[in-house]
Design a protein around this motif. Structure first.
Motif, PDB file in Angstrom:
ATOM      1  N   ALA A   1       0.913  -1.315   0.223  1.00  0.00           N
ATOM      2  CA  ALA A   1      -0.002  -0.069  -0.093  1.00  0.00           C
ATOM      3  C   ALA A   1       0.821   1.353  -0.050  1.00  0.00           C
ATOM      4  N   GLY A   2       2.052   1.355   0.875  1.00  0.00           N
ATOM      5  CA  GLY A   2       2.824   2.467   0.831  1.00  0.00           C
ATOM      6  C   GLY A   2       3.385   2.740  -0.391  1.00  0.00           C
ATOM      7  N   LEU A   3       3.999   1.471  -1.382  1.00  0.00           N
ATOM      8  CA  LEU A   3       4.600   1.872  -2.630  1.00  0.00           C
ATOM      9  C   LEU A   3       3.506   2.203  -3.413  1.00  0.00           C
ATOM     10  N   LEU A   4       2.368   1.609  -3.510  1.00  0.00           N
ATOM     11  CA  LEU A   4       1.305   2.080  -4.311  1.00  0.00           C
ATOM     12  C   LEU A   4       0.903   3.823  -4.347  1.00  0.00           C
ATOM     13  N   ASP A   5       0.771   4.041  -2.855  1.00  0.00           N
ATOM     14  CA  ASP A   5       0.585   5.438  -2.352  1.00  0.00           C
ATOM     15  C   ASP A   5       1.670   6.233  -3.044  1.00  0.00           C
ATOM     16  N   LEU A   6       3.045   5.919  -2.905  1.00  0.00           N
ATOM     17  CA  LEU A   6       3.982   6.388  -3.109  1.00  0.00           C
ATOM     18  C   LEU A   6       4.111   6.892  -4.934  1.00  0.00           C
ATOM     19  N   ALA A   7       3.742   5.774  -5.396  1.00  0.00           N
ATOM     20  CA  ALA A   7       3.558   6.187  -7.164  1.00  0.00           C
ATOM     21  C   ALA A   7       2.546   6.743  -7.481  1.00  0.00           C
ATOM     22  N   GLY A   8       1.317   6.733  -6.586  1.00  0.00           N
ATOM     23  CA  GLY A   8       0.194   7.643  -7.019  1.00  0.00           C
ATOM     24  C   GLY A   8       0.539   9.092  -6.618  1.00  0.00           C
TER      25      GLY A   8
ATOM     26  N   ARG B   1       2.462  15.621 -11.472  1.00  0.00           N
ATOM     27  CA  ARG B   1       2.826  15.797 -12.724  1.00  0.00           C
ATOM     28  C   ARG B   1       1.412  16.151 -13.415  1.00  0.00           C
ATOM     29  N   GLU B   2       0.249  16.043 -12.952  1.00  0.00           N
ATOM     30  CA  GLU B   2      -1.014  16.290 -13.515  1.00  0.00           C
ATOM     31  C   GLU B   2      -1.579  17.607 -13.128  1.00  0.00           C
ATOM     32  N   VAL B   3      -2.380  18.306 -14.201  1.00  0.00           N
ATOM     33  CA  VAL B   3      -3.020  19.462 -13.939  1.00  0.00           C
ATOM     34  C   VAL B   3      -4.481  19.123 -13.522  1.00  0.00           C
ATOM     35  N   PHE B   4      -4.841  19.424 -12.398  1.00  0.00           N
ATOM     36  CA  PHE B   4      -6.712  19.313 -12.012  1.00  0.00           C
ATOM     37  C   PHE B   4      -7.214  20.681 -12.042  1.00  0.00           C
ATOM     38  N   ILE B   5      -8.339  20.465 -12.970  1.00  0.00           N
ATOM     39  CA  ILE B   5      -9.009  21.732 -13.331  1.00  0.00           C
ATOM     40  C   ILE B   5     -10.688  21.411 -13.043  1.00  0.00           C
TER      41      ILE B   5
ATOM     42  N   ILE C   1      -6.410  23.599  -9.828  1.00  0.00           N
ATOM     43  CA  ILE C   1      -5.964  23.111  -8.643  1.00  0.00           C
ATOM     44  C   ILE C   1      -4.623  22.694  -8.420  1.00  0.00           C
ATOM     45  N   ASP C   2      -3.853  23.104  -7.795  1.00  0.00           N
ATOM     46  CA  ASP C   2      -2.331  22.875  -7.433  1.00  0.00           C
ATOM     47  C   ASP C   2      -2.271  21.967  -6.253  1.00  0.00           C
ATOM     48  N   VAL C   3      -1.828  20.316  -6.704  1.00  0.00           N
ATOM     49  CA  VAL C   3      -1.977  19.572  -5.383  1.00  0.00           C
ATOM     50  C   VAL C   3      -0.569  19.263  -5.205  1.00  0.00           C
ATOM     51  N   THR C   4       0.336  20.040  -5.428  1.00  0.00           N
ATOM     52  CA  THR C   4       1.719  19.407  -5.548  1.00  0.00           C
ATOM     53  C   THR C   4       2.175  19.144  -3.848  1.00  0.00           C
ATOM     54  N   GLY C   5       1.818  20.084  -3.080  1.00  0.00           N
ATOM     55  CA  GLY C   5       2.323  20.344  -1.742  1.00  0.00           C
ATOM     56  C   GLY C   5       1.495  18.914  -1.057  1.00  0.00           C
ATOM     57  N   TRP C   6       0.279  18.853  -1.254  1.00  0.00           N
ATOM     58  CA  TRP C   6      -0.587  17.753  -0.599  1.00  0.00           C
ATOM     59  C   TRP C   6       0.356  16.418  -1.109  1.00  0.00           C
ATOM     60  N   ALA C   7       0.761  16.249  -2.460  1.00  0.00           N
ATOM     61  CA  ALA C   7       1.011  15.009  -3.077  1.00  0.00           C
ATOM     62  C   ALA C   7       2.357  14.768  -2.321  1.00  0.00           C
ATOM     63  N   TRP C   8       3.325  15.769  -2.253  1.00  0.00           N
ATOM     64  CA  TRP C   8       4.382  15.478  -1.560  1.00  0.00           C
ATOM     65  C   TRP C   8       4.308  15.071  -0.038  1.00  0.00           C
ATOM     66  N   LEU C   9       3.306  15.607   0.647  1.00  0.00           N
ATOM     67  CA  LEU C   9       3.040  15.291   2.216  1.00  0.00           C
ATOM     68  C   LEU C   9       2.600  13.877   2.034  1.00  0.00           C
ATOM     69  N   HIS C  10       1.672  13.405   0.931  1.00  0.00           N
ATOM     70  CA  HIS C  10       1.202  12.072   0.574  1.00  0.00           C
ATOM     71  C   HIS C  10       2.175  11.103   0.396  1.00  0.00           C
ATOM     72  N   ALA C  11       3.215  11.542  -0.307  1.00  0.00           N
ATOM     73  CA  ALA C  11       4.468  10.717  -0.529  1.00  0.00           C
ATOM     74  C   ALA C  11       5.322  10.531   0.636  1.00  0.00           C
ATOM     75  N   GLY C  12       5.386  11.577   1.795  1.00  0.00           N
ATOM     76  CA  GLY C  12       6.056  11.240   2.889  1.00  0.00           C
ATOM     77  C   GLY C  12       5.508  10.293   3.681  1.00  0.00           C
ATOM     78  N   ILE C  13       4.043  10.320   3.751  1.00  0.00           N
ATOM     79  CA  ILE C  13       3.319   9.484   4.487  1.00  0.00           C
ATOM     80  C   ILE C  13       3.324   8.024   4.164  1.00  0.00           C
ATOM     81  N   ALA C  14       3.408   7.927   2.655  1.00  0.00           N
ATOM     82  CA  ALA C  14       3.538   6.522   2.300  1.00  0.00           C
ATOM     83  C   ALA C  14       5.106   5.950   2.532  1.00  0.00           C
ATOM     84  N   ALA C  15       6.076   6.712   2.554  1.00  0.00           N
ATOM     85  CA  ALA C  15       7.211   6.298   2.708  1.00  0.00           C
ATOM     86  C   ALA C  15       7.610   5.945   4.210  1.00  0.00           C
ATOM     87  N   ALA C  16       6.663   6.850   5.182  1.00  0.00           N
ATOM     88  CA  ALA C  16       6.575   6.377   6.533  1.00  0.00           C
ATOM     89  C   ALA C  16       5.801   4.973   6.676  1.00  0.00           C
ATOM     90  N   THR C  17       4.998   4.925   5.923  1.00  0.00           N
ATOM     91  CA  THR C  17       4.123   3.528   5.803  1.00  0.00           C
ATOM     92  C   THR C  17       5.029   2.239   5.548  1.00  0.00           C
TER      93      THR C  17
END
Length: 134
Positions: free
Chosen positions: A30-37, A43-47, A57-73
């Protein structure tokens, strides 16, 4: 049919760790899947299109936070392999935090988050059962 000589001790040693080993594998997956997601969603643009117009909508900050949580998992999953009580509790906390982060990121990558929530939920259940019985 009997087991080959010398393997009974190894099987007996890992018999009590089957739950944590499976939970660790699910947490790591799940952590590796979250990290990849998470990295993919940077890299995606959400409109969003509303009555007032189009918003980006810029989700870059949230995505990096999510990547950190995934790495901790993933790190917590490696810790769970030991089977210690603190490791199991750490894995349970990591799975709960990962589920919360997955729910926040669900609108942006729903298929990845659905799979990750399922894996984290099963791992959390396995760790809960192991903590109560072990």
């Amino acid at each position: 049919m009997s087991t080959p000589r010398g393997t009974g001790g190894v099987q007996a040693a890992f018999a009590g760790l089957r739950g944590p080993l499976l939970a660790a594998g699910l947490l790591a997956g799940a952590g590796l899947l979250d990290l990849a997601g998470a990295v993919g969603s940077t890299r995606e643009v959400f409109i969003v299109i509303t009555q007032e117009g189009i918003s980006r909508i810029d989700v870059t900050g949230w995505a990096w936070l999510h990547a950190g949580i995934a790495a901790a998992t993933v790190l917590a999953a490696l810790f769970v392999v030991t089977g210690h009580r603190r490791a199991v509790l750490t894995g349970m906390v990591a799975a709960a935090i990962a589920i919360a982060a997955d729910l926040v990121a669900f609108p942006f990558v729903p298929w990845v988050e659905t799979l990750a929530i399922g894996l984290n939920a099963v791992a959390l259940r396995l760790l809960y059962v192991y903590a109560r019985t072990g």
